[in-house]
Structures are given as structure tokens and as C-alpha cells.
Design a protein around this motif. Structure first.
Motif, PDB file in Angstrom:
ATOM      1  N   UNK A 165       0.829  -1.210   0.000  1.00  0.00           N
ATOM      2  CA  UNK A 165       0.000   0.000   0.000  1.00  0.00           C
ATOM      3  C   UNK A 165       0.863   1.261   0.000  1.00  0.00           C
ATOM      4  N   UNK A 166       0.232   2.379  -0.339  1.00  0.00           N
ATOM      5  CA  UNK A 166       0.956   3.655  -0.400  1.00  0.00           C
ATOM      6  C   UNK A 166       1.553   4.064   0.935  1.00  0.00           C
TER       7      UNK A 166
ATOM      8  N   UNK B 192      -4.654   1.080   3.763  1.00  0.00           N
ATOM      9  CA  UNK B 192      -4.453  -0.250   3.181  1.00  0.00           C
ATOM     10  C   UNK B 192      -5.800  -0.905   2.849  1.00  0.00           C
ATOM     11  N   UNK B 193      -6.803  -0.721   3.706  1.00  0.00           N
ATOM     12  CA  UNK B 193      -8.135  -1.269   3.450  1.00  0.00           C
ATOM     13  C   UNK B 193      -8.807  -0.537   2.292  1.00  0.00           C
TER      14      UNK B 193
ATOM     15  N   UNK C 286     -10.103  -7.379  -9.730  1.00  0.00           N
ATOM     16  CA  UNK C 286      -9.401  -6.744  -8.601  1.00  0.00           C
ATOM     17  C   UNK C 286      -9.657  -7.475  -7.287  1.00  0.00           C
ATOM     18  N   UNK C 287     -10.921  -7.876  -7.067  1.00  0.00           N
ATOM     19  CA  UNK C 287     -11.265  -8.570  -5.829  1.00  0.00           C
ATOM     20  C   UNK C 287     -10.609  -9.949  -5.775  1.00  0.00           C
ATOM     21  N   UNK C 288     -10.465 -10.594  -6.927  1.00  0.00           N
ATOM     22  CA  UNK C 288      -9.732 -11.861  -6.995  1.00  0.00           C
ATOM     23  C   UNK C 288      -8.263 -11.639  -6.661  1.00  0.00           C
ATOM     24  N   UNK C 289      -7.656 -10.618  -7.289  1.00  0.00           N
ATOM     25  CA  UNK C 289      -6.235 -10.330  -7.084  1.00  0.00           C
ATOM     26  C   UNK C 289      -5.933  -9.935  -5.647  1.00  0.00           C
ATOM     27  N   UNK C 290      -6.881  -9.271  -4.988  1.00  0.00           N
ATOM     28  CA  UNK C 290      -6.641  -8.825  -3.615  1.00  0.00           C
ATOM     29  C   UNK C 290      -7.014  -9.885  -2.588  1.00  0.00           C
ATOM     30  N   UNK C 291      -7.475 -11.047  -3.042  1.00  0.00           N
ATOM     31  CA  UNK C 291      -7.749 -12.149  -2.126  1.00  0.00           C
ATOM     32  C   UNK C 291      -9.098 -12.080  -1.431  1.00  0.00           C
TER      33      UNK C 291
END
Length: 165
Positions: A7-8, A15-16, A62-67
């Protein structure tokens, strides 16, 4: 995004928000959680906000990639089913708090308020029950089921509100 994503900043709120703070990600998760929509076409066709197919495809990716979601492997021509992961299921208290805030501070529809009212009234015990229900449905948990389920109670409250409007 996966494990290597940084995260930045180290701020937990940032982060969330970087994972689900865009305009559509929580709406897609909401529809999986509350609407039990597990397939792309169900998510798109039943979107009360009218999500475009390209946006839905991007958010699911995106939701897949972020788990937060998993997607079952399918053969050509089969519809892929999406499932919530444990981190996504643990968003139930967040949904409950967002719904409570929305009820108090934003204009809402009586017909759709059940998604917020029942979790607010049921509190953490209901949230835990709902998370356990989602664990059975999405993760194959063997936790005992209650009847009526939280989703059944939400649907009944929603139907009652719709019929009284």
C-alpha cells in the motif's frame, strides 16, 4: 495486487481503502453477501445501481487479485462461480456499520433498509451468525446451520418493507 502488493502507506485505513474503497468493489461484495449472487450475469442483471459489464469484470478481477474472492475453475462454456474468502466474510461488521451510518445520515429507500436495520438490531451476535452462514456457503465450513438463516430473515424483512411501501 496479491502478496507482493504494497500500500501507499502503512496506515491500516489506507491499506483497506486501497483494496475496496473505489466506487464499485463494496457494491459487488454486497451483492455476493446479501443477494447470494455468485455468477457474473446474476451480478450484472440484478444490480440495482446498474453496473456496466466492463466495470463489473474489472472489479471482480481486482477482488480476486486482492484475495477477497475466489473463482472456481471452469471448462469452456461453463459459468464461473465466485466465492467469498475469509477476509471478505470478515467485512460483515463493516457492512453493518456502513449500513447504520447510511440509515442515519443519507437518504435511503424503505424497501432496502432491511439490509441495515436487521444487522444493526442484531448486533455482533447476528454478524457472527451471518459470517458462519457465509463460511458454510462459500468455504464449505461444517458449522451447524440455524433456521431461519440470516439471509432468510433479511429477505423476509425486505419483503415486508417492500409490501408496506
Amino acid at each position: 495486487m496479491g502478496e507482493a502488493y504494497e500500500p501507499r502507506s502503512g496506515c491500516p485505513i489506507n491499506a483497506a481503502i486501497e483494496v475496496f474503497g473505489d466506487r464499485w468493489s463494496l457494491i459487488v461484495l454486497r451483492d455476493l453477501v446479501f443477494g447470494d449472487r455468485r455468477y457474473f450475469r446474476e451480478l450484472q442483471a440484478n444490480s440495482i445501481e446498474g453496473i456496466a459489464s466492463n466495470i463489473l469484470a474489472d472489479r471482480l478481477k481486482r477482488l480476486l487479485e486482492s484475495g477477497l474472492l475466489t473463482r472456481e475453475d471452469t471448462r469452456a462454456g461453463q459459468r464461473a462461480r465466485y466465492s467469498l474468502t475469509e477476509p471478505a466474510i470478515q467485512l460483515i461488521p463493516v457492512f453493518a456499520q456502513l449500513g447504520s451510518w447510511g440509515l442515519r445520515h443519507r437518504p435511503t429507500s424503505n424497501a432496502l433498509n432491511a439490509r441495515a436495520v436487521l444487522p444493526e438490531q442484531g448486533g455482533p451476535a447476528l454478524w457472527q451468525e451471518f459470517m458462519d452462514e457465509l463460511r458454510r456457503e462459500h468455504l464449505g465450513s461444517k458449522l451447524p446451520a440455524r433456521s431461519p438463516s440470516v439471509r432468510q430473515r433479511l429477505n423476509a424483512a425486505n419483503l415486508a418493507a417492500t409490501n408496506s411501501s
